[in-house]
Design a protein around this motif. Structure first.
Motif, mmCIF file in Angstrom:
data_model
loop_
_atom_site.group_PDB
_atom_site.id
_atom_site.type_symbol
_atom_site.label_atom_id
_atom_site.label_comp_id
_atom_site.label_asym_id
_atom_site.label_seq_id
_atom_site.Cartn_x
_atom_site.Cartn_y
_atom_site.Cartn_z
ATOM 1 N N GLY A 47 70.756 28.186 -43.723
ATOM 2 C CA GLY A 47 71.526 28.366 -44.953
ATOM 3 C C GLY A 47 71.604 29.808 -45.442
ATOM 4 O O GLY A 47 71.743 30.759 -44.670
ATOM 5 N N ILE A 48 71.522 29.954 -46.748
ATOM 6 C CA ILE A 48 71.730 31.250 -47.406
ATOM 7 C C ILE A 48 70.650 32.255 -46.985
ATOM 8 O O ILE A 48 70.934 33.431 -46.751
ATOM 9 C CB ILE A 48 71.716 31.047 -48.946
ATOM 10 C CG1 ILE A 48 72.881 30.137 -49.357
ATOM 11 C CG2 ILE A 48 71.788 32.384 -49.666
ATOM 12 C CD1 ILE A 48 72.769 29.562 -50.766
ATOM 13 N N THR A 83 76.047 24.741 -47.306
ATOM 14 C CA THR A 83 74.859 24.769 -46.428
ATOM 15 C C THR A 83 74.397 23.341 -46.142
ATOM 16 O O THR A 83 74.921 22.383 -46.722
ATOM 17 C CB THR A 83 73.701 25.504 -47.123
ATOM 18 O OG1 THR A 83 73.349 24.761 -48.301
ATOM 19 C CG2 THR A 83 74.082 26.920 -47.513
ATOM 20 N N GLU A 84 73.361 23.236 -45.310
ATOM 21 C CA GLU A 84 72.802 21.898 -45.041
ATOM 22 C C GLU A 84 72.291 21.253 -46.323
ATOM 23 O O GLU A 84 72.402 20.048 -46.516
ATOM 24 C CB GLU A 84 71.661 21.990 -44.027
ATOM 25 C CG GLU A 84 72.135 22.081 -42.589
ATOM 26 C CD GLU A 84 71.708 23.388 -41.957
ATOM 27 O OE1 GLU A 84 71.853 24.456 -42.623
ATOM 28 O OE2 GLU A 84 71.243 23.352 -40.795
ATOM 29 N N SER A 143 65.078 29.981 -42.541
ATOM 30 C CA SER A 143 65.329 29.255 -41.290
ATOM 31 C C SER A 143 66.747 28.686 -41.225
ATOM 32 O O SER A 143 67.214 28.289 -40.168
ATOM 33 C CB SER A 143 64.326 28.108 -41.138
ATOM 34 O OG SER A 143 64.502 27.184 -42.189
ATOM 35 N N GLY A 170 76.621 29.268 -57.545
ATOM 36 C CA GLY A 170 77.461 28.075 -57.482
ATOM 37 C C GLY A 170 77.343 27.474 -56.083
ATOM 38 O O GLY A 170 76.492 27.884 -55.289
ATOM 39 N N SER A 171 78.222 26.515 -55.752
ATOM 40 C CA SER A 171 78.025 25.780 -54.498
ATOM 41 C C SER A 171 78.316 26.644 -53.264
ATOM 42 O O SER A 171 79.277 27.399 -53.227
ATOM 43 C CB SER A 171 78.864 24.506 -54.469
ATOM 44 O OG SER A 171 80.204 24.827 -54.685
ATOM 45 N N VAL A 172 77.425 26.469 -52.283
ATOM 46 C CA VAL A 172 77.516 27.188 -51.011
ATOM 47 C C VAL A 172 77.396 26.142 -49.904
ATOM 48 O O VAL A 172 76.521 25.268 -49.966
ATOM 49 C CB VAL A 172 76.378 28.239 -50.881
ATOM 50 C CG1 VAL A 172 76.528 29.036 -49.595
ATOM 51 C CG2 VAL A 172 76.341 29.162 -52.089
ATOM 52 N N ILE A 177 66.443 33.199 -56.640
ATOM 53 C CA ILE A 177 67.712 32.503 -56.393
ATOM 54 C C ILE A 177 67.733 31.227 -57.237
ATOM 55 O O ILE A 177 67.043 30.245 -56.940
ATOM 56 C CB ILE A 177 67.917 32.200 -54.895
ATOM 57 C CG1 ILE A 177 67.947 33.496 -54.072
ATOM 58 C CG2 ILE A 177 69.199 31.395 -54.699
ATOM 59 C CD1 ILE A 177 69.109 34.442 -54.390
ATOM 60 N N LEU A 227 55.013 27.568 -47.847
ATOM 61 C CA LEU A 227 54.709 28.239 -49.117
ATOM 62 C C LEU A 227 53.939 27.338 -50.084
ATOM 63 O O LEU A 227 53.266 27.830 -50.984
ATOM 64 C CB LEU A 227 56.017 28.714 -49.777
ATOM 65 C CG LEU A 227 56.705 29.870 -49.034
ATOM 66 C CD1 LEU A 227 58.175 29.963 -49.429
ATOM 67 C CD2 LEU A 227 56.000 31.194 -49.322
ATOM 68 N N GLY A 268 64.230 26.664 -51.360
ATOM 69 C CA GLY A 268 64.502 25.693 -52.421
ATOM 70 C C GLY A 268 64.438 24.268 -51.896
ATOM 71 O O GLY A 268 64.435 24.027 -50.682
ATOM 72 N N ASN A 316 59.558 26.443 -40.429
ATOM 73 C CA ASN A 316 60.162 25.896 -39.231
ATOM 74 C C ASN A 316 60.351 26.982 -38.166
ATOM 75 O O ASN A 316 61.221 27.835 -38.289
ATOM 76 C CB ASN A 316 61.500 25.309 -39.707
ATOM 77 C CG ASN A 316 62.395 24.847 -38.613
ATOM 78 O OD1 ASN A 316 62.218 25.180 -37.445
ATOM 79 N ND2 ASN A 316 63.391 24.087 -39.001
HETATM 80 N N1 LIG Z 1 73.726 25.565 -51.242
HETATM 81 C C1 LIG Z 1 74.094 25.582 -52.509
HETATM 82 O O1 LIG Z 1 75.166 25.087 -52.889
HETATM 83 C C2 LIG Z 1 73.202 26.223 -53.540
HETATM 84 C C3 LIG Z 1 73.698 26.355 -54.854
HETATM 85 C C4 LIG Z 1 72.901 26.946 -55.809
HETATM 86 C C5 LIG Z 1 71.629 27.399 -55.475
HETATM 87 N N2 LIG Z 1 71.165 27.245 -54.200
HETATM 88 C C6 LIG Z 1 69.817 27.732 -53.909
HETATM 89 O O2 LIG Z 1 69.892 28.686 -52.864
HETATM 90 C C7 LIG Z 1 68.692 28.635 -52.087
HETATM 91 C C8 LIG Z 1 69.046 28.428 -50.627
HETATM 92 O O3 LIG Z 1 69.802 27.234 -50.524
HETATM 93 P P1 LIG Z 1 70.354 26.642 -49.152
HETATM 94 O O4 LIG Z 1 71.523 25.813 -49.496
HETATM 95 O O5 LIG Z 1 70.450 27.714 -48.131
HETATM 96 O O6 LIG Z 1 69.134 25.653 -48.805
HETATM 97 P P2 LIG Z 1 68.617 25.018 -47.407
HETATM 98 O O7 LIG Z 1 69.710 25.066 -46.403
HETATM 99 O O8 LIG Z 1 68.010 23.695 -47.733
HETATM 100 O O9 LIG Z 1 67.458 26.033 -47.028
HETATM 101 C C9 LIG Z 1 66.282 26.017 -47.779
HETATM 102 C C10 LIG Z 1 65.279 26.896 -47.104
HETATM 103 O O10 LIG Z 1 64.052 26.801 -47.833
HETATM 104 C C11 LIG Z 1 63.003 26.677 -46.921
HETATM 105 N N3 LIG Z 1 61.846 26.011 -47.508
HETATM 106 C C12 LIG Z 1 61.850 24.875 -48.239
HETATM 107 N N4 LIG Z 1 60.591 24.549 -48.570
HETATM 108 C C13 LIG Z 1 59.796 25.504 -48.056
HETATM 109 C C14 LIG Z 1 58.394 25.735 -48.054
HETATM 110 N N5 LIG Z 1 57.542 24.887 -48.646
HETATM 111 N N6 LIG Z 1 57.895 26.818 -47.409
HETATM 112 C C15 LIG Z 1 58.737 27.680 -46.769
HETATM 113 N N7 LIG Z 1 60.068 27.526 -46.736
HETATM 114 C C16 LIG Z 1 60.583 26.440 -47.369
HETATM 115 C C17 LIG Z 1 63.610 25.893 -45.777
HETATM 116 O O11 LIG Z 1 62.927 26.193 -44.583
HETATM 117 P P3 LIG Z 1 62.015 25.178 -43.755
HETATM 118 O O12 LIG Z 1 62.465 23.787 -44.056
HETATM 119 O O13 LIG Z 1 62.249 25.641 -42.378
HETATM 120 O O14 LIG Z 1 60.652 25.489 -44.230
HETATM 121 C C18 LIG Z 1 65.006 26.495 -45.675
HETATM 122 O O15 LIG Z 1 64.996 27.647 -44.870
HETATM 123 C C19 LIG Z 1 67.859 27.502 -52.667
HETATM 124 O O16 LIG Z 1 66.925 28.017 -53.579
HETATM 125 C C20 LIG Z 1 68.886 26.655 -53.395
HETATM 126 O O17 LIG Z 1 68.306 25.905 -54.431
HETATM 127 C C21 LIG Z 1 71.928 26.676 -53.236
#
Ligand SMILES: NC(=O)c1ccc[n+]([C@@H]2O[C@H](COP(=O)([O-])OP(=O)(O)OC[C@H]3O[C@@H](n4cnc5c(N)ncnc54)[C@H](OP(=O)(O)O)[C@@H]3O)[C@@H](O)[C@H]2O)c1
Length: 237
Positions: A11-12, A191-192, A9, A187-189, A138, A61, A90, A34
């Motif tokens: 970010g990545i 996103t929200e 929904s 590493g860092s991306v 991931i 999930l 995540g 969402n």
């Molecule tokens: N951003 C970074 O710097 C970074 C760095 C290293 C690793 N990561 C990893 O990369 C992945 C994506 O990160 P992001 O920054 O894009 O995160 P994000 O913007 O917070 O997006 C997280 C996504 O997970 C979904 N989600 C969370 N709980 C859920 C559930 N119970 N059921 C279904 N969907 C669920 C959220 O959707 P809804 O809320 O709509 O359900 C949202 O679409 C994550 O695993 C994060 O840990 C991110």
């Protein structure tokens, strides 16, 4: 070919689903809780049949813990093979260890480790059954052995380390099958999630850029890597 990606929904995950639709002919099942976020994804995927190849799945999930088997009923009955599974959803709470609420700590363990494991288990009937299925977990640089660790992320990073270890365990347990497991430690991306956890921080990779890498890796990485935890960062040592 069919891909299923969780956390699409925003970010990545959002950008990776969009990448698949615009750059490949994959059918994409995009999971999140969402509906509005998934509606935005559908809009972003319009054109070139995109709106027909993108299949939004509104699903929490975490229900897999209480309703085993439910996800298989939500996915179409004629879905007999998933070629790419990306466990991307995540959850992160950045707080000093001693201030973390038990419910947040537990949720990080659930969403970042247990749910990906249960989703793989639930989807096994459609993984590696008609050729290779590439399963990508991931992870995070924080959960990568020997990397620099950040205060406030003890639960988050440990849950991602568990996900990395799960990748190695499943790769070994299913080494004689067509299921290929890999973990990308990002590493860092920008996103929200990053903005919420580290307000004002700038310097992460653009999510579209990371999506390009993940999308390409999903399509070809299984030829080169199996059971690997791969750091994907040009900044975090
Ligand atoms: N951003 C970074 O710097 C970074 C760095 C290293 C690793 N990561 C990893 O990369 C992945 C994506 O990160 P992001 O920054 O894009 O995160 P994000 O913007 O917070 O997006 C997280 C996504 O997970 C979904 N989600 C969370 N709980 C859920 C559930 N119970 N059921 C279904 N969907 C669920 C959220 O959707 P809804 O809320 O709509 O359900 C949202 O679409 C994550 O695993 C994060 O840990 C991110």
């Amino acid at each position: 070919m069919i891909a299923l990606i969780t956390g699409a929904s925003r970010g990545i995950g959002f950008e990776t689903a969009k990448y698949f639709i615009h750059q490949t002919d994959l059918d994409v099942y995009a999971v999140s809780r969402n509906r509005q976020g998934l509606d935005r994804l559908v809009s972003a995927c319009r054109g070139n049949d995109g709106e027909f190849r993108l299949h939004p799945v509104v699903y929490d999930l975490e229900r897999m813990l209480t309703e085993p088997g439910e996800i298989s009923k939500i996915l179409p009955a004629d879905l007999h093979h998933v070629d790419i599974l990306i466990n991307n959803a995540g959850f992160l709470v950045n707080k000093p260890f001693e201030q973390q609420r038990p419910e947040d700590a537990e949720r990080m363990c659930r969403v970042n480790f247990l749910i990906p494991a249960l989703l793989i288990k639930e989807l096994m009937p459609v993984l590696g059954k008609k050729g290779i299925s590439h399963i990508i977990n991931i992870g995070s640089m924080g959960g990568y052995q020997g990397s620099i660790k950040f205060p406030g992320l003890a639960f988050y990073s440990s849950s991602k380390a568990s996900l990395a270890c799960l990748t190695e365990c499943l790769s070994q347990e299913y080494k004689d099958t067509d299921m290929v497991f890999n973990c990308l430690a990002l590493g860092s991306v920008q996103t929200e999630m990053l903005e919420e956890a580290f307000p004002g921080f700038r310097g992460g990779l653009a999510p579209g850029r990371m999506a390009e890498f993940i999308g390409n890796f999903a399509l070809t990485g299984h030829r080169y890597f199996r059971g690997r935890i791969l750091p994907v960062s040009s900044s975090t040592p």
